[in-house]
Scaffold this active site. Structure first.
Site, mmCIF file in Angstrom:
data_model
loop_
_atom_site.group_PDB
_atom_site.id
_atom_site.type_symbol
_atom_site.label_atom_id
_atom_site.label_comp_id
_atom_site.label_asym_id
_atom_site.label_seq_id
_atom_site.Cartn_x
_atom_site.Cartn_y
_atom_site.Cartn_z
ATOM 1 N N GLN A 5 27.600 47.504 38.873
ATOM 2 C CA GLN A 5 28.055 46.424 38.015
ATOM 3 C C GLN A 5 27.772 45.067 38.647
ATOM 4 O O GLN A 5 28.187 44.817 39.780
ATOM 5 C CB GLN A 5 29.562 46.563 37.782
ATOM 6 C CG GLN A 5 30.132 45.518 36.835
ATOM 7 C CD GLN A 5 31.657 45.584 36.788
ATOM 8 O OE1 GLN A 5 32.304 45.787 37.807
ATOM 9 N NE2 GLN A 5 32.222 45.412 35.607
ATOM 10 N N GLY A 6 27.062 44.210 37.926
ATOM 11 C CA GLY A 6 26.767 42.871 38.434
ATOM 12 C C GLY A 6 27.519 41.811 37.650
ATOM 13 O O GLY A 6 26.945 41.091 36.829
ATOM 14 N N SER A 55 30.897 40.088 39.138
ATOM 15 C CA SER A 55 31.520 39.094 40.019
ATOM 16 C C SER A 55 30.484 38.318 40.819
ATOM 17 O O SER A 55 29.434 38.847 41.200
ATOM 18 C CB SER A 55 32.465 39.787 40.995
ATOM 19 O OG SER A 55 33.547 40.329 40.311
ATOM 20 N N GLU A 86 37.568 49.545 30.288
ATOM 21 C CA GLU A 86 37.873 49.814 31.679
ATOM 22 C C GLU A 86 39.360 50.081 31.861
ATOM 23 O O GLU A 86 39.761 50.850 32.714
ATOM 24 C CB GLU A 86 37.443 48.614 32.525
ATOM 25 C CG GLU A 86 37.422 48.892 34.019
ATOM 26 C CD GLU A 86 37.088 47.642 34.814
ATOM 27 O OE1 GLU A 86 36.602 47.773 35.920
ATOM 28 O OE2 GLU A 86 37.321 46.519 34.334
ATOM 29 N N GLU A 91 47.847 39.623 39.012
ATOM 30 C CA GLU A 91 48.286 38.328 38.476
ATOM 31 C C GLU A 91 47.622 38.077 37.116
ATOM 32 O O GLU A 91 48.262 37.573 36.187
ATOM 33 C CB GLU A 91 47.952 37.206 39.456
ATOM 34 C CG GLU A 91 48.835 37.189 40.698
ATOM 35 C CD GLU A 91 48.647 38.400 41.612
ATOM 36 O OE1 GLU A 91 47.504 38.919 41.699
ATOM 37 O OE2 GLU A 91 49.639 38.849 42.220
#
Lengths: 387, 357
Positions: free
Chosen positions: A126-127, A129, A245, A372
């Site tokens: 997965q690209g 972040s 997800e 958070e």
């Protein structure tokens, strides 16, 4: 109300249990149960065994290998898989890029990518972040500029999990730097890792393992037909993916298995008066965790029953939040049970793995949207508290 | 696995919701009583009229042949409206009367008798295994010696169900027109009727208390729901520094955690009601529910007051009353410590907790 499984669901549970415990080799499951750095061949082997039985990608559309299961059946499937210590189908393939291609890809892309994705013939990473775009994903800066029949990609991705084993990466790239809002102007691009200009470097973590990477793109030329859906609509696809997800995001089966192991371990550690399992403080902690994990599982089941048409209930943030907390609590318990033996790292015994595993899973409340962020989703999305 | 309720259950819930709204304490005017509420005969007969008091008991015993699930629906509504009653206590007593095939059950169900259990003992921690009250006698002639208390609704009770040590174990007795001082019942060779003998006393008492646990957990669920909703609404409307409180992220993050506690308590309470409906003796599930609800109630009650600020401390505002009730419920039918201790002592009985079994 009915708290027992229907005869059909009970039969389904039995079928899953039998399959996972008899068709996936015991030695492979033992290695997975022990924890530590995963063996990519074990992950491939397990996924192919599941795929051959039609069990690798049950939540995909039926025509691409999915199953028409109820949410309860999906829970049972996951629960039994985790209880048997079967490595789950690679999330990047099964839960992330697969559903996006199935929902938004062209027919050519579906035919080209979905079968090898389901069978883990392509290992995806997965690209999303970037160094300055973690929870604030929309701030990503990696660019893709159109040049004839190709996109030219420049930039950097980070926290790329298991990227060292990957054949392909699905990346969010900025295709319109002048878009009025930063969520707009992002596209969803499929890139082969062997393309010239793609460079991957390991990031070492506090548990000593190599789980995540940085990926650099230096004038990487990507064929235009590897862009999924429409240009500048990548944010929508990413949201769809992240919604997926969170389905099954509370690893209840794994938490329960670890908690059962914790009891076993506690019973094996001698104290002045018996074993740690007889220690009232420790036993009370275990009893409390069992009660809390039960509450989590029941909530998973209640949310599952409310989810319709595979659309995730917003309450799934509750499951991510509480699931990661309890997962961490149980691993913390195991380091505490290991006690002084946990000071020695490095072998594959439960005491040797206790501290690194505890440290490794501090990630659980950070990735997939930090806790958070999940609280933010709950307070604004469910409670209507908008600051 | 199905958490939804059917149309009959919805109708019951709606009837009790309406009843509870009418009987709810009115805050915000004059002196507001705090702490435990006295028995209110009008509320009690209203509950009897909708059939709430007979729900879990068999029809041939004068009940309605429903289950702990229906009890849970009723108690949730009472808790949500802040209506304090002897509901859970009467069901515990009724469950013992039903086990004893006592004629008194029909008077309990129609509201003419208020029968409550006397379980706590002065100077002793919670226990269902033993009693410092001793029974002597045989057949139709029994006397009790010792004391029980505090007994909720003692001053209004027409009868007590009293567990007492008898030859061969714990037996359950009925005492008519008990005498109290400060909520403590003292038996000084007092006449009693044996309801359940020592062979089955402990089992009957455990099942009765499990039903009571479902009722108080559900009441707590209603109270937690109401306290949470009040708090979330307050964060939206109350302004400080010229902006609504919900502008401050530290407050909204804490509100999110309250919501998580609430939803986990909800799932657990509903499940426990179904489990007890199926097997009244499933004390492990009842204990786990009591622990989850006890901890959630503590968390939500404390945060509801804190996020309200000073207003949450005042008797004229409802949120503190919910917290008061949640504090009492955590200590009713065994506190969190006792239930954890009991669960901790049976960890080796199972590998994992299996809710789908």
């Amino acid at each position: 109300m009915q708290h027992r499984l229907s005869p059909d669901d009970a039969a389904f549970q039995q079928k899953m249990r039998e399959f996972f415990t008899s068709k996936v080799p015991q030695d492979l499951r033992d290695r997975w149960a022990a924890g530590g750095e995963p063996d990519p061949d074990d992950i491939r082997t397990a996924q192919r065994i599941l795929n051959a039985e039609g069990l690798a990608v049950p939540h995909w559309p039926v025509e691409y290998g999915g199953s028409d299961w109820s949410m309860l059946q999906r829970h049972i499937y996951l629960q039994e898989m985790q209880a048997a210590s079967v490595p789950p189908p690679l999330a990047f393939n099964a839960n992330m890029v697969g559903p996006v291609i199935a929902a938004f890809g062209s027919t050519e892309q579906k035919d080209r990518f979905l079968p090898p994705t389901a069978n883990l013939d392509i290992w995806w990473c997965q690209g999303f972040s970037e160094p300055d775009a973690g929870s604030d994903l929309a701030s990503l800066r990696t660019t893709a500029v159109r040049d004839g029949d190709e996109w030219v990609v420049n930039g950097q991705k980070t926290w790329t999990t298991l990227g060292q084993h990957a054949d392909w990466i699905f990346a969010l790239v900025r295709t319109d730097p002048d878009a009025p809002k930063k969520q707009m102007g992002i596209s969803f691009l499929l890139i082969e890792m062997s393309t010239p200009g793609v460079d991957i470097r390991p990031i070492q973590l506090i548990d000593g393992g190599h789980e995540v990477n940085e990926v650099f793109f230096d004038n990487v030329r990507v064929p235009a037909d590897q862009l999924v859906g429409e240009v500048n609509k990548g944010w929508d696809y990413a949201k769809f993916l992240l919604g997926n997800e969170r389905v099954g995001v509370a690893p209840v089966g794994s938490i329960k298995r670890k908690l059962a192991e914790a009891k076993e371990h506690a019973g094996s550690v001698q104290t002045d008066t018996g074993t740690l399992l007889d220690d009232p403080l420790l036993a009370a902690r275990i009893a409390e965790l069992e009660a809390q994990v039960m509450a989590l599982e029941l909530t998973v089941l209640r949310v599952a029953a409310n989810s319709r048409e595979g659309k995730p209930d917003p309450a799934s943030s509750t499951l991510k939040l509480r699931g990661s907390q309890l997962q961490q609590d149980v691993l913390e318990l195991i380091v505490d049970i290991a006690g002084p033996a946990g000071l020695a790292w490095g072998d594959d015994s439960w005491t040797g793995l206790a501290a690194p595993t505890y440290l490794n899973f501090r990630k659980a409340s950070i990735y997939g949207g930090s806790n958070e962020v999940q609280r933010q989703v709950i307070s604004s999305g469910i409670l209507g508290l908008k600051g | 696995m199905d958490f939804s309720i059917d149309s009959e259950q919805k109708a019951l819930r709606d009837a009790v919701r309406e009843l509870a709204a009418r009987r709810a304490p009115q805050h915000g005017e004059g002196d507001v009583p705090v702490g435990p509420a006295p028995h209110d005969p009008d509320t009690w007969s209203a509950l009897a009229e909708v059939g709430a008091l007979g729900l879990p008991f068999a029809e041939d015993a004068g009940g309605l042949g429903a289950s702990a699930v229906e009890v849970s629906l009723v108690a949730t509504e009472l808790g949500h409206a802040g209506v304090q009653t002897a509901y859970a206590d009467a069901l515990v007593a009724g469950s013992v009367l039903a086990a004893a095939s006592s004629d008194l059950l029909s008077s309990l169900v129609d509201g003419s008798a208020l029968v409550v259990p006397a379980l706590a003992e002065p100077g002793r921690g919670w226990s269902l295994a033993s009693s410092s009250v001793h029974a002597s006698g045989s057949g139709d002639s029994w006397t009790l010696t010792g004391s029980k208390g505090p007994v909720p609704y003692a001053d209004a009770a027409t009868h007590l169900v009293v567990p007492a040590a008898a030859d061969g174990g714990l037996a359950l007795f009925l005492v008519e027109a008990p005498s109290f001082a400060d909520g403590i019942a003292t038996f000084d060779g007092s006449a009693a009727t044996q309801l359940v003998g020592p062979a089955d006393g402990a089992t009957a008492l455990a099942a009765a208390v499990n039903l009571g646990i479902i009722a108080v957990c559900s009441e707590a669920l209603g109270a937690m729901d109401a306290a949470s909703t009040m708090t979330f609404d307050y964060l939206k409307t109350r302004k400080q520094f010229g902006v609504p409180l919900m502008t401050f992220q530290t407050l909204t993050q804490r509100a999110a955690d309250m919501y998580v506690s609430l939803e986990l308590a909800r799932s657990t309470t509903l499940f426990a009601a179904m489990a007890i409906a199926d097997d009244p003796g499933d004390s492990a599930t009842a204990s786990r529910a009591k622990v989850v609800v006890g901890q959630s109630g503590r968390h939500i009650g404390q945060e509801a007051i804190q996020l309200h600020g000073g207003i949450g401390m005042t008797a004229e505002y409802a949120v503190g009353h919910f917290t008061t009730r949640l504090t009492a419920i955590e200590r009713t039918y065994g506190d969190t410590r006792q239930h954890l201790a009991s669960l901790a002592s049976s960890l080796s009985d199972h590998d994992q907790v299996d809710v789908l079994a």
